[in-house]
Design a protein around this motif. Structure first.
Motif, PDB file in Angstrom:
ATOM      1  N   ASP A 152       0.588  -1.015  -0.412  1.00  0.00           N
ATOM      2  CA  ASP A 152      -0.084   0.299   0.008  1.00  0.00           C
ATOM      3  C   ASP A 152       1.122   1.232  -0.437  1.00  0.00           C
ATOM      4  OD1 ASP A 152      -2.321   1.750   0.024  1.00  0.00           O
ATOM      5  OD2 ASP A 152      -1.956   1.622   3.004  1.00  0.00           O
TER       6      ASP A 152
ATOM      7  N   ASP B 269      -0.530   4.861   1.005  1.00  0.00           N
ATOM      8  CA  ASP B 269       0.057   6.172   1.465  1.00  0.00           C
ATOM      9  C   ASP B 269      -0.367   5.572   3.243  1.00  0.00           C
ATOM     10  OD1 ASP B 269      -1.077   8.742   0.576  1.00  0.00           O
ATOM     11  OD2 ASP B 269      -2.129   7.555  -1.203  1.00  0.00           O
ATOM     12  N   GLU B 270       0.101   6.251   4.385  1.00  0.00           N
ATOM     13  CA  GLU B 270       0.957   4.966   5.721  1.00  0.00           C
ATOM     14  C   GLU B 270       1.126   3.938   5.735  1.00  0.00           C
ATOM     15  OE1 GLU B 270      -0.528   7.843   7.627  1.00  0.00           O
ATOM     16  OE2 GLU B 270      -0.906   9.238   5.610  1.00  0.00           O
ATOM     17  N   THR B 271       1.694   4.146   4.131  1.00  0.00           N
ATOM     18  CA  THR B 271       2.541   2.392   4.728  1.00  0.00           C
ATOM     19  C   THR B 271       3.588   2.932   4.227  1.00  0.00           C
ATOM     20  OG1 THR B 271       0.660   0.923   4.697  1.00  0.00           O
ATOM     21  CG2 THR B 271       3.031   0.160   3.960  1.00  0.00           C
TER      22      THR B 271
ATOM     23  N   ASP C 216      -1.295  -0.920   5.636  1.00  0.00           N
ATOM     24  CA  ASP C 216      -2.479   0.201   6.732  1.00  0.00           C
ATOM     25  C   ASP C 216      -3.435  -0.010   7.274  1.00  0.00           C
ATOM     26  OD1 ASP C 216      -2.822   2.250   5.320  1.00  0.00           O
ATOM     27  OD2 ASP C 216      -3.134   3.414   7.029  1.00  0.00           O
TER      28      ASP C 216
ATOM     29  N   GLU D 271      -7.130  -3.585   2.743  1.00  0.00           N
ATOM     30  CA  GLU D 271      -5.510  -4.405   2.108  1.00  0.00           C
ATOM     31  C   GLU D 271      -6.025  -5.575   2.952  1.00  0.00           C
ATOM     32  OE1 GLU D 271      -5.384  -1.580   2.011  1.00  0.00           O
ATOM     33  OE2 GLU D 271      -3.590  -0.574   3.531  1.00  0.00           O
TER      34      GLU D 271
HETATM   35 MG   LIG Z   1      -2.995   3.190   2.928  1.00  0.00          MG
END
Ligand SMILES: [Mg+2]
Length: 303
Positions: free
Chosen positions: A29, A31-33, A252, A256
Motif C-alpha cells: 500500500d 499512503d500511511e505505509t 495499514d 488490503e
Molecule cells: Mg494506506
C-alpha cells in the motif's frame, strides 16, 4: 553450423537456470505505509508521539507535499485533462496504443476529450505512455534545478521529521528485490507492486517524489480507486502467478487486510504509532519472510 548449436544451447541454459528460490511478489500500500501524508496533514502522526513532535510543523510539511504532488501532476502529467478518467494502471489502455513515435507529438493540439470512443482512448493511451516514459527517466530530468532543490529539501526535512520513515521504506523495497547488499538472500527476480486507493496519476507522481521509482516500475503501480483492492490483487495474481511464486501484502488499512485474506496471502499491518509492531524504520525482510513462510509452508502441508 555444428559449432552454432552448442553455443546456442549454452546461452539457453544460462537463462533457464532452475532455482528453488521462490520469486516473491510484494504488494505494498502507499499512503500511511510507504509514505506518510494524511497523518502529517491532520496531525495524527505528531499526536501519537505524546507532544514530542511539533504538530504545526507536520501540517506544514504535509501541505508542502500536497502542493508539490499537484504541481507535478498538472505541469508534467496532463492531470487537468485526464483527472476524470482514472484507469487502474498505465497499461490499461495499451490495446488502443498503436505505438506511434510521440517525440514530436503535440499533446496540446490533439483535441483530447472524454475517452468514450477509440480515437480518444488512443489519445489517453498516448498520455499514459508519455507518463510512463517520464517516470522511467526520473524527476531530475523533468524538474528544473530550483524545483529539484525544493524537492530534495522537502524530502530530507520529512525524512528527518519522521525519524527516517521514507528512506527506510525505500531501503526495504530495494532489499525486497535484491537491489541491496544488505539482503543477499533476496531473489533479484522478486517484484514490488503498489496498490493504492488514490487515483493513478497522483500516485505515480508520489512514487517519483518519494523516490520509489527505482524500486517500483510504473507498470506495477495500481489504483484501486474504482476497482477495489481485491480486484487489483486478483489482476496481480493473474499477471505474475506461476510455480514457485509467492505473494505478500503490506499495508495499514482494513481493505488490503481483508483482500489478502481472501487471496490467502500473508498480510503485514503497518502502523505509524511509535509502539506499533510494524513501522518504519523497523520493518525488515526477516519479518516479512517469516510471515510468508508461515502462510506458504502451512499451505504446502495442507495441499
Ligand atoms: Mg494506506
Amino acid at each position: 553450423m555444428d559449432e552454432a548449436v552448442p553455443a546456442l544451447a549454452t546461452g539457453q541454459a544460462s537463462t533457464d537456470v532452475v532455482t528453488d528460490k521462490p520469486i516473491n511478489v510484494y504488494i505494498w500500500d502507499m499512503d500511511e505505509t510507504l509514505i506518510l501524508l494524511k497523518s502529517l496533514l491532520d496531525g495524527s502522526y505528531a499526536g501519537s508521539f505524546d507532544g514530542l513532535k511539533d504538530r504545526d510543523k507536520s501540517t506544514e510539511i504535509g501541505k508542502r507535499w500536497e502542493n508539490l504532488i499537484l504541481e507535478l501532476c498538472d505541469e508534467h502529467f496532463f492531470y487537468e485533462e485526464i483527472e476524470n478518467y482514472n484507469e487502474p494502471c498505465l497499461d490499461a489502455l495499451s490495446e488502443y496504443d498503436d505505438g506511434k513515435d510521440l517525440t514530436s507529438y503535440e499533446f496540446e493540439a490533439d483535441c483530447f476529450s472524454s475517452p468514450y470512443d477509440d480515437v480518444n482512448k488512443k489519445k489517453l493511451a498516448y498520455r499514459h505512455r508519455a507518463i510512463g516514459e517520464k517516470y522511467g527517466k526520473g524527476l531530475e530530468k523533468i524538474l528544473d534545478q530550483h524545483m529539484v532543490k525544493v524537492w530534495d529539501d522537502l524530502y530530507s526535512l520529512t525524512d528527518k521529521y519522521t525519524d527516517g520513515w521514507l528512506s527506510s521504506a525505500h531501503k526495504l523495497l530495494g532489499e525486497a528485490i535484491g537491489k541491496s547488499a544488505a539482503a543477499p538472500s533476496a531473489n533479484s527476480s522478486s517484484i514490488n507492486c503498489i496498490v493504492t486507493s488514490g487515483s493513478l496519476i497522483p500516485s505515480l507522481a508520489k512514487c517519483l517524489l518519494y523516490r520509489l521509482d527505482d524500486v517500483v516500475s510504473s507498470e506495477n503501480v495500481y489504483s484501486s480507486w474504482e476497482a477495489g483492492k481485491l480486484q487489483c490483487f486478483k489482476w496481480i495474481k493473474e499477471r505474475f502467478d506461476g510455480p514457485n511464486i509467492r505473494f505478500c501484502a503490506i499495508g495499514d488499512g482494513p481493505e488490503e487486510c481483508s483482500a489478502a485474506q481472501v487471496m490467502k496471502w500473508p498480510f503485514i499491518k503497518v502502523e505509524f504509532h511509535p509502539e506499533g509492531p510494524h513501522r518504519f524504520p523497523g520493518l525488515d525482510m526477516a519479518t516479512i519472510q517469516n510471515y510468508m513462510d508461515v502462510i506458504y509452508e502451512s499451505s504446502s502441508k495442507d495441499g
